[in-house]
Scaffold this active site. Structure first.
Site, PDB file in Angstrom:
ATOM      1  N   TYR A   1       0.836  -1.208   0.000  1.00 47.56           N
ATOM      2  CA  TYR A   1       0.000   0.000   0.000  1.00 47.56           C
ATOM      3  C   TYR A   1       0.872   1.259   0.000  1.00 47.56           C
ATOM      4  CZ  TYR A   1      -4.280   2.659   1.177  1.00 47.56           C
ATOM      5  OH  TYR A   1      -5.348   3.519   1.170  1.00 47.56           O
TER       6      TYR A   1
ATOM      7  N   ILE B   1       9.483  -0.253  10.278  1.00 47.02           N
ATOM      8  CA  ILE B   1       8.613   0.618  11.075  1.00 47.02           C
ATOM      9  C   ILE B   1       7.388   0.976  10.241  1.00 47.02           C
ATOM     10  CG2 ILE B   1       8.426   2.775  12.356  1.00 47.02           C
ATOM     11  CD1 ILE B   1      11.436   2.775  12.688  1.00 47.02           C
ATOM     12  N   GLY B   2       6.237   0.440  10.617  1.00 46.56           N
ATOM     13  CA  GLY B   2       5.024   0.634   9.840  1.00 46.56           C
ATOM     14  C   GLY B   2       4.976  -0.354   8.701  1.00 46.56           C
TER      15      GLY B   2
ATOM     16  N   GLY C   1       2.849  -2.450   7.398  1.00 46.19           N
ATOM     17  CA  GLY C   1       1.692  -2.774   6.575  1.00 46.19           C
ATOM     18  C   GLY C   1       1.355  -4.252   6.661  1.00 46.19           C
ATOM     19  N   TRP C   2       1.074  -4.839   5.502  1.00 45.19           N
ATOM     20  CA  TRP C   2       0.736  -6.264   5.452  1.00 45.19           C
ATOM     21  C   TRP C   2       1.979  -7.144   5.257  1.00 45.19           C
ATOM     22  CZ3 TRP C   2      -2.516  -2.517   3.541  1.00 45.19           C
ATOM     23  CH2 TRP C   2      -3.817  -2.499   4.073  1.00 45.19           C
TER      24      TRP C   2
ATOM     25  N   THR D   1       3.321  -2.473  13.524  1.00 44.44           N
ATOM     26  CA  THR D   1       2.079  -1.964  12.960  1.00 44.44           C
ATOM     27  C   THR D   1       1.116  -1.591  14.073  1.00 44.44           C
ATOM     28  OG1 THR D   1       0.177  -2.454  11.525  1.00 44.44           O
ATOM     29  CG2 THR D   1       1.109  -4.304  12.758  1.00 44.44           C
TER      30      THR D   1
ATOM     31  N   CYS E   1      -5.942  12.386  -5.110  1.00 46.92           N
ATOM     32  CA  CYS E   1      -4.520  12.203  -4.819  1.00 46.92           C
ATOM     33  C   CYS E   1      -3.724  11.961  -6.096  1.00 46.92           C
ATOM     34  CB  CYS E   1      -4.321  11.047  -3.848  1.00 46.92           C
ATOM     35  SG  CYS E   1      -4.852  11.410  -2.150  1.00 46.92           S
TER      36      CYS E   1
END
Length: 386
Positions: free
Chosen positions: A139, A176-177, A179-180, A199, A357
């Site tokens: 993502y 860090i972060g 996601g999946w 997460t 976006c």
């Protein structure tokens, strides 16, 4: 989603009204017509849209769109034209002053509030995101340099990061972060590293348990980044810095510094904005990414000062346009499966998010940066990877 009804006034279709004339003249500078016949022209369905947009900015414009009060065949092109003409910088809706001050003065990304975006956005459901994203469920922006499909672009991005980090078998990597877990799975499969991912999404952490069944040396931790204390050979953060907030940038860099070994590398992948002292878009903040904030190039550099040497900066923000359009195509194709679950207003909200976006990246109003950072600086310099 339950949304309060947008106030509708009698002004909107009256082309002689001052607000309509003002908006029409302003939009003409961006080659947009009210009720024109081109794909990017605004089609007004009810009165009140113009006044809502002028008084409440994108919050009013977005809510009116969600309600079906106006439409445009090509939202992405409409927003490209709007932002390329920089009309937003010339209109300062008075009702948004409070939002701007609140964003500047308050720390909206505290450890307690950091969980809100996980609950509201990332926990919509793994099945929903699986239908919209690539097969690895990545993502973040793809890398389209030599790619023809979304899957190819995302795999190219993951491999680019691995090469920039100079990964070697046996290294331990902190994501860090995470996601999946697309980066962790790819790096473990192709570069023989062990990964720990952080997460704040329960859905993502649950999905991570499926990856563990494949025997990959990866671990998901459902925790805020500020709680991490272990040291790693490499650190990566892909699309998470947008949730940190300017009051926490230095603390974030301190966490990365303490968790990175002295001879390690840290890659930070983040969306960024061109101009400082601009508040987060209020519609995005309310409906998509609560408490989010885009950094400027200078803010990232200031936060890293005396902690890291910036070895490399790579901007491929134009690639996010193509990524978002691919996500929107997947979303549209899979919508019949989710229509009953989410409803029409969610459908219009999500299209507005993805296509506005895409227009912003196309107009180069926002960027995508990858930074490579080291603690003491690499003797002899860092070799650029692309």
């Amino acid at each position: 989603m339950n949304m309060p009804a947008v106030e509708r006034t009698s002004i909107g279709f009256d082309e002689a009204s001052p607000s309509h004339r003002f908006a029409a003249d302003l939009l003409a500078e961006a080659d947009i017509q009210l009720n024109g016949d081109r794909p990017w022209d605004m089609q007004l369905k009810v009165p009140g849209v113009i006044d809502n947009a002028l008084s409440r900015g994108n919050l009013g414009l977005g809510e009116c769109y969600m309600n079906g009060d106006w439409d445009a065949e090509r939202l992405d092109e409409l927003f490209y034209n709007l932002m390329r003409a920089q009309l937003g910088r010339r209109i300062k809706p008075t009702q948004l002053v409070y939002h701007s001050l609140r964003a500047r003065l308050l720390n909206r990304q505290t450890a307690k509030r950091a969980w809100e975006v996980g609950e509201k956005h990332y926990d919509l459901g793994n099945e929903f995101y699986a239908a919209m994203l690539d097969q690895r469920m990545t993502y973040t922006c793809g890398y389209w340099k030599d790619a023809q499909t979304l899957d190819e672009a995302q795999e190219a991005k993951l491999d680019l990061i691995c090469r920039k980090l100079e990964l070697k078998p046996g290294m331990r990597v902190l994501d860090i972060g995470c996601g999946w877990g697309s980066f962790m799975a790819y790096a473990a499969e192709h570069y023989g590293v062990e990964c720990v991912g952080l997460t704040i999404s329960k859905e993502q952490a649950e999905f991570g348990q499926r990856l563990l069944k494949h025997g990959l040396p990866i671990e998901f931790r459902l925790q805020d980044y500020r709680e991490e204390t272990e040291q790693f050979d490499r650190i990566v953060s892909i699309g998470m810095f947008e949730h940190v907030g300017h009051k926490n940038y230095r603390e974030y860099m301190n966490v990365a510094h303490r968790c990175l070994k002295d001879d390690g590398l840290f890659l930070l992948h983040t969306i960024g904005k061109n101009i400082a002292n601009t508040a987060t878009d209020p519609w995005i903040d309310k409906y998509i990414f609560p408490n989010g904030e885009l950094p400027t190039l200078g803010q990232v550099a200031d936060a890293a000062e005396a902690l890291f040497v910036v070895e490399d900066v790579h901007n491929f923000g134009a690639d996010y346009d193509r990524t978002l359009m691919a996500w929107c195509d997947n979303f549209e194709a899979s919508w019949p499966v989710f229509k009953e679950q989410f409803g029409e207003q969610f459908y219009r909200m999500w299209r507005y998010y993805l296509l506005s976006c895409a227009g912003a990246f196309r107009a180069r109003e926002i960027q995508l940066w990858q930074f490579v950072l080291s603690k003491p600086g690499i003797v002899g310099g860092y070799t650029r990877v692309s």
